[in-house]
Each structure stands twice: as C-alpha cells, then as structure tokens.
Design an enzyme around this catalytic site. Sequence first.
Site: not given
Length: 239
Positions: A160, A198
Amino acid sequence: MLTKKQYDLLLFIDRRLKEEGIAPSFDEMKEALGLRSKSGIHRLMTGLEERGFIRRLPHRARALEVVRLPENMVSAPAPAPQRRPSESFAPTVIKGDFRLAGVPAAPASKSAGVVQIPLYGKIAAGTAIEALRDNTRHLDVPASLLRTGDHYALDVAGDSMIEAGIHDGDTVIIQRTDAAESGTIVVALVDNVEVTLKRLRRRGQSIALEPANPAYETRICGPDQVTVQGRLVGLIRRY
C-alpha cells in the site's frame, strides 16, 4: 502469517460453520473476540479474505466459506469470549506499543559507522496487522540513516506504500516518537490493537492514514483512535 485475532476469528468461523451450517454474525464475532466495534471485525475479515483463508459468497446474507486453514491449525473449540482491554489479558501478539518496549538502545557495532538496532518483526503496508516483537533480533544499519534518539527496524508486508518507494519485503528504519507532523510516514497504532505504516494527515479533529497506492482507501480515524509509535527515517532493500 495470521495475527492472533485473525487466527481466533478463523477458528470461530470454522467451528460455527461445522456445527450450525451458517457463519456467525458480526455481533457474534465481536462478542467472541472481545472487540468493542464491528469495524474491527470487518478489518479482520478483510485480512482473512485477502490472504485466501475465507471467501464471501455473493447474494447470500452471512454466507462465508472457509477455504483453507493454516498448516499448524486444526479445527478446535471456538475461543471463549475474551476480556475487555480494561480487564486482565496477556496477548501473545503485542499491541505495537514500541515506545513502551523497555528495550534499551543497542550499543554501536565494532564496525565504524554501523549501529545495531532492534528488529521487531513485520509491519503492514496494506491491511493492518499486529506486529510481532522479537527482542532477540537486531539489525546493523549505517549510522548515517539514524537521527537523534532511539530507533528500531520493521520488515514491511504489503504494497500500500509502493508509490512512496516502500515495497513488500523492505526493511524500514523507525525513529521512536509519539509526535509527527502532517504528511509524515509513521508507524501508527490503531484502536490499541493494530499497527500499520501509513502517511499521517490531520484533518480538523480527525486523523487520516493515507496509503500510497490507489488500490487502497484512506482510513479516517478519530484523534483518540491513533497513537504514533515512530516515524520513518530510512529504508533498506535487499536484491
């Protein structure tokens, strides 16, 4: 590799399917695993589905199929409902609170310009997983990659963050901190359960955990749901 929560949920679903021929509801799953919200169950289910352990059958309510079990797992009685976080409970998988690890900084290596830091296990760059802590492993890294304070390393699982140059199998170097500016790539502890890598964005009273891959969605959390465990300062890639 499954987290303990994923393992317990898969075991619970497998047993209920064998006993009753129908999958448990999200409320039943939440109660069995001792979670506070169904959103946690949704994340665990998504992780199991992405790893090929379960399959959701279309056009049928509560229709699940257990595709496979881990090699070291056999059908067994469903786990008893777990205690709430406020009660006594000692998980075998850590919550990811690296700031409170109690592990002293490793001494510098004998090789000039090389420092030894703890290598704790895996962190997700995709579906959030619980990071396993192994205090016996260390990693030699160039001192030039480090900043002030303590550091640790984590192996990356998932894609991701690929557009930020972080690939599956990379090792990230993390500076321990509980504060980070908006736009910083961080190790984030979510709901005191899951750890993920993230980019953090502050949006008013909310916190967004942004992937760097259009195949993944940004996750919006309340300020009390996210605790910063460190920020990215370096990366090691093996070819």
